[in-house]
Design a protein around this motif. Structure first.
Motif, PDB file in Angstrom:
ATOM      1  N   ILE A   1       0.843  -1.203   0.000  1.00 51.78           N
ATOM      2  CA  ILE A   1       0.000   0.000   0.000  1.00 51.78           C
ATOM      3  C   ILE A   1       0.879   1.253   0.000  1.00 51.78           C
ATOM      4  N   VAL A   2       1.889   1.269   0.843  1.00 48.76           N
ATOM      5  CA  VAL A   2       2.809   2.413   0.897  1.00 48.76           C
ATOM      6  C   VAL A   2       3.497   2.584  -0.454  1.00 48.76           C
ATOM      7  N   GLY A   3       3.923   1.476  -1.044  1.00 51.53           N
ATOM      8  CA  GLY A   3       4.576   1.539  -2.348  1.00 51.53           C
ATOM      9  C   GLY A   3       3.675   2.118  -3.425  1.00 51.53           C
ATOM     10  N   TYR A   4       2.417   1.728  -3.401  1.00 50.92           N
ATOM     11  CA  TYR A   4       1.446   2.258  -4.355  1.00 50.92           C
ATOM     12  C   TYR A   4       1.367   3.782  -4.213  1.00 50.92           C
ATOM     13  N   VAL A   5       1.268   4.250  -2.973  1.00 52.16           N
ATOM     14  CA  VAL A   5       1.155   5.686  -2.709  1.00 52.16           C
ATOM     15  C   VAL A   5       2.415   6.422  -3.168  1.00 52.16           C
ATOM     16  N   ILE A   6       3.575   5.909  -2.800  1.00 46.70           N
ATOM     17  CA  ILE A   6       4.832   6.558  -3.205  1.00 46.70           C
ATOM     18  C   ILE A   6       4.933   6.606  -4.721  1.00 46.70           C
ATOM     19  N   ALA A   7       4.600   5.507  -5.390  1.00 44.30           N
ATOM     20  CA  ALA A   7       4.708   5.465  -6.853  1.00 44.30           C
ATOM     21  C   ALA A   7       3.792   6.493  -7.513  1.00 44.30           C
ATOM     22  N   VAL A   8       2.570   6.629  -7.004  1.00 42.83           N
ATOM     23  CA  VAL A   8       1.669   7.652  -7.555  1.00 42.83           C
ATOM     24  C   VAL A   8       2.297   9.029  -7.375  1.00 42.83           C
ATOM     25  N   MET A   9       2.825   9.295  -6.187  1.00 43.73           N
ATOM     26  CA  MET A   9       3.433  10.598  -5.914  1.00 43.73           C
ATOM     27  C   MET A   9       4.673  10.850  -6.768  1.00 43.73           C
ATOM     28  N   GLU A  10       5.408   9.782  -7.086  1.00 41.13           N
ATOM     29  CA  GLU A  10       6.647   9.898  -7.863  1.00 41.13           C
ATOM     30  C   GLU A  10       6.430   9.823  -9.371  1.00 41.13           C
ATOM     31  N   GLY A  11       5.220   9.480  -9.803  1.00 41.47           N
ATOM     32  CA  GLY A  11       4.959   9.326 -11.232  1.00 41.47           C
ATOM     33  C   GLY A  11       5.442   7.987 -11.783  1.00 41.47           C
ATOM     34  N   ALA A  12       5.642   7.006 -10.915  1.00 41.93           N
ATOM     35  CA  ALA A  12       6.027   5.661 -11.344  1.00 41.93           C
ATOM     36  C   ALA A  12       4.765   4.810 -11.478  1.00 41.93           C
ATOM     37  N   ASP A  13       4.911   3.585 -11.917  1.00 39.94           N
ATOM     38  CA  ASP A  13       3.778   2.673 -12.090  1.00 39.94           C
ATOM     39  C   ASP A  13       3.372   2.109 -10.729  1.00 39.94           C
ATOM     40  N   PRO A  14       2.231   2.527 -10.179  1.00 38.45           N
ATOM     41  CA  PRO A  14       1.860   2.095  -8.837  1.00 38.45           C
ATOM     42  C   PRO A  14       1.532   0.604  -8.742  1.00 38.45           C
ATOM     43  N   GLU A  15       0.927   0.030  -9.786  1.00 36.00           N
ATOM     44  CA  GLU A  15       0.593  -1.388  -9.738  1.00 36.00           C
ATOM     45  C   GLU A  15       1.858  -2.243  -9.724  1.00 36.00           C
ATOM     46  N   ARG A  16       2.815  -1.878 -10.551  1.00 39.09           N
ATOM     47  CA  ARG A  16       4.085  -2.628 -10.583  1.00 39.09           C
ATOM     48  C   ARG A  16       4.807  -2.478  -9.243  1.00 39.09           C
ATOM     49  N   THR A  17       4.815  -1.278  -8.695  1.00 34.84           N
ATOM     50  CA  THR A  17       5.467  -1.041  -7.412  1.00 34.84           C
ATOM     51  C   THR A  17       4.820  -1.872  -6.317  1.00 34.84           C
ATOM     52  N   ALA A  18       3.501  -1.884  -6.259  1.00 34.76           N
ATOM     53  CA  ALA A  18       2.795  -2.674  -5.241  1.00 34.76           C
ATOM     54  C   ALA A  18       3.108  -4.152  -5.397  1.00 34.76           C
ATOM     55  N   THR A  19       3.208  -4.616  -6.632  1.00 31.65           N
ATOM     56  CA  THR A  19       3.531  -6.022  -6.869  1.00 31.65           C
ATOM     57  C   THR A  19       4.944  -6.337  -6.392  1.00 31.65           C
ATOM     58  N   LEU A  20       5.878  -5.453  -6.678  1.00 35.25           N
ATOM     59  CA  LEU A  20       7.246  -5.649  -6.174  1.00 35.25           C
ATOM     60  C   LEU A  20       7.245  -5.750  -4.654  1.00 35.25           C
ATOM     61  N   CYS A  21       6.462  -4.897  -4.021  1.00 29.38           N
ATOM     62  CA  CYS A  21       6.386  -4.891  -2.557  1.00 29.38           C
ATOM     63  C   CYS A  21       5.801  -6.204  -2.021  1.00 29.38           C
ATOM     64  N   LEU A  22       4.786  -6.716  -2.689  1.00 26.96           N
ATOM     65  CA  LEU A  22       4.173  -7.957  -2.229  1.00 26.96           C
ATOM     66  C   LEU A  22       5.145  -9.133  -2.268  1.00 26.96           C
ATOM     67  N   PHE A  23       6.028  -9.149  -3.258  1.00 24.68           N
ATOM     68  CA  PHE A  23       6.947 -10.274  -3.433  1.00 24.68           C
ATOM     69  C   PHE A  23       8.324 -10.047  -2.808  1.00 24.68           C
ATOM     70  N   HIS A  24       8.614  -8.846  -2.304  1.00 28.05           N
ATOM     71  CA  HIS A  24       9.988  -8.531  -1.916  1.00 28.05           C
ATOM     72  C   HIS A  24      10.553  -9.407  -0.801  1.00 28.05           C
ATOM     73  N   ASP A  25       9.731  -9.878   0.119  1.00 29.17           N
ATOM     74  CA  ASP A  25      10.233 -10.714   1.212  1.00 29.17           C
ATOM     75  C   ASP A  25       9.914 -12.191   1.037  1.00 29.17           C
ATOM     76  N   LEU A  26       9.447 -12.597  -0.132  1.00 29.31           N
ATOM     77  CA  LEU A  26       9.142 -14.000  -0.367  1.00 29.31           C
ATOM     78  C   LEU A  26      10.325 -14.920  -0.040  1.00 29.31           C
ATOM     79  N   PRO A  27      11.557 -14.565  -0.369  1.00 30.72           N
ATOM     80  CA  PRO A  27      12.676 -15.450  -0.027  1.00 30.72           C
ATOM     81  C   PRO A  27      12.822 -15.724   1.479  1.00 30.72           C
ATOM     82  N   GLU A  28      12.190 -14.913   2.305  1.00 29.78           N
ATOM     83  CA  GLU A  28      12.309 -15.125   3.747  1.00 29.78           C
ATOM     84  C   GLU A  28      11.613 -16.392   4.233  1.00 29.78           C
ATOM     85  N   THR A  29      10.809 -17.035   3.380  1.00 26.82           N
ATOM     86  CA  THR A  29      10.260 -18.333   3.788  1.00 26.82           C
ATOM     87  C   THR A  29      11.390 -19.336   3.970  1.00 26.82           C
TER      88      THR A  29
END
Length: 193
Positions: A45-73
């Motif tokens: 959610i934070v990533g989506y907000v930052i991306a909108v504010m920065e003019g980046a792709d919010p959906e891609r950013t949110a997806t990156l955020c969702l998967f970023h800690d997957l290796p921690e399993t």
């Protein structure tokens, strides 16, 4: 179509993050710290907000955020105090192992997300990295509001770690605004209607 039985074990593994506590908070004396999955949810959610504010792709950013800690399993959530004492596989390699049984096109997409986050070369990855830090700052402020004064080093460190303009502005505001402000405003309006 791929055999769903090849995909479901991966989904069960991702669910392990719901039961994996964020280890650094134990050091701060937090009795019941958030899970890695809870962290990843708000990070998206934070990533989506930052991306909108920065003019980046919010959906891609949110997806990156969702998967970023997957290796921690497989790696666990190693707190910063322990990282210099252990060597571990790169997140990209772990993601490759995690997705080995998945259909190639799906595995490639997931591994690409983890790699993009780790490399931080795209605007979306930089927004996602800032979201990861900002979410930690928000959580530290919440633990601090609950009386945990050991959270201050996380706040200080995360303030310094955020690099995007939007991330820096949000981080500064997070230090000023009380964690309970969102509901306090709602409750205080009850008698006025």
């Amino acid at each position: 179509m791929s055999d769903p039985r090849d995909i479901v074990p991966f989904l069960y593994e991702a669910g392990h993050l719901k039961r994996s506590a964020r280890q650094g908070w134990w050091i701060a004396g937090v009795q019941n710290p958030e899970s890695v999955a809870e962290h990843s949810f708000r990070t998206a959610i934070v990533g989506y907000v930052i991306a909108v504010m920065e003019g980046a792709d919010p959906e891609r950013t949110a997806t990156l955020c969702l998967f970023h800690d997957l290796p921690e399993t497989r790696l666990g959530d190693v707190p910063s105090t322990g990282k210099r004492y252990i060597s571990q596989a790169a997140a990209e390699q772990v993601a490759k192992d995690q997705t080995a049984a998945l259909p190639g096109h799906l595995a490639d997409r997931i591994c690409g997300l983890v790699a993009e986050f780790e490399e931080k070369t795209t605007p979306e990855a930089r927004c996602a990295k800032d979201a990861d830090k900002l979410e930690c700052l928000l959580q530290a402020r919440e633990y601090q509001a609950q009386g945990n004064q050991q959270a201050q080093p996380w706040i200080d460190t995360m303030l310094e770690a955020v690099s995007t303009e939007a991330g820096r502005k949000l981080a500064a505001a997070a230090v000023e605004v009380a964690p309970e402000a969102w509901w306090h405003d709602i409750v205080s309006s009850y008698g006025r209607k």
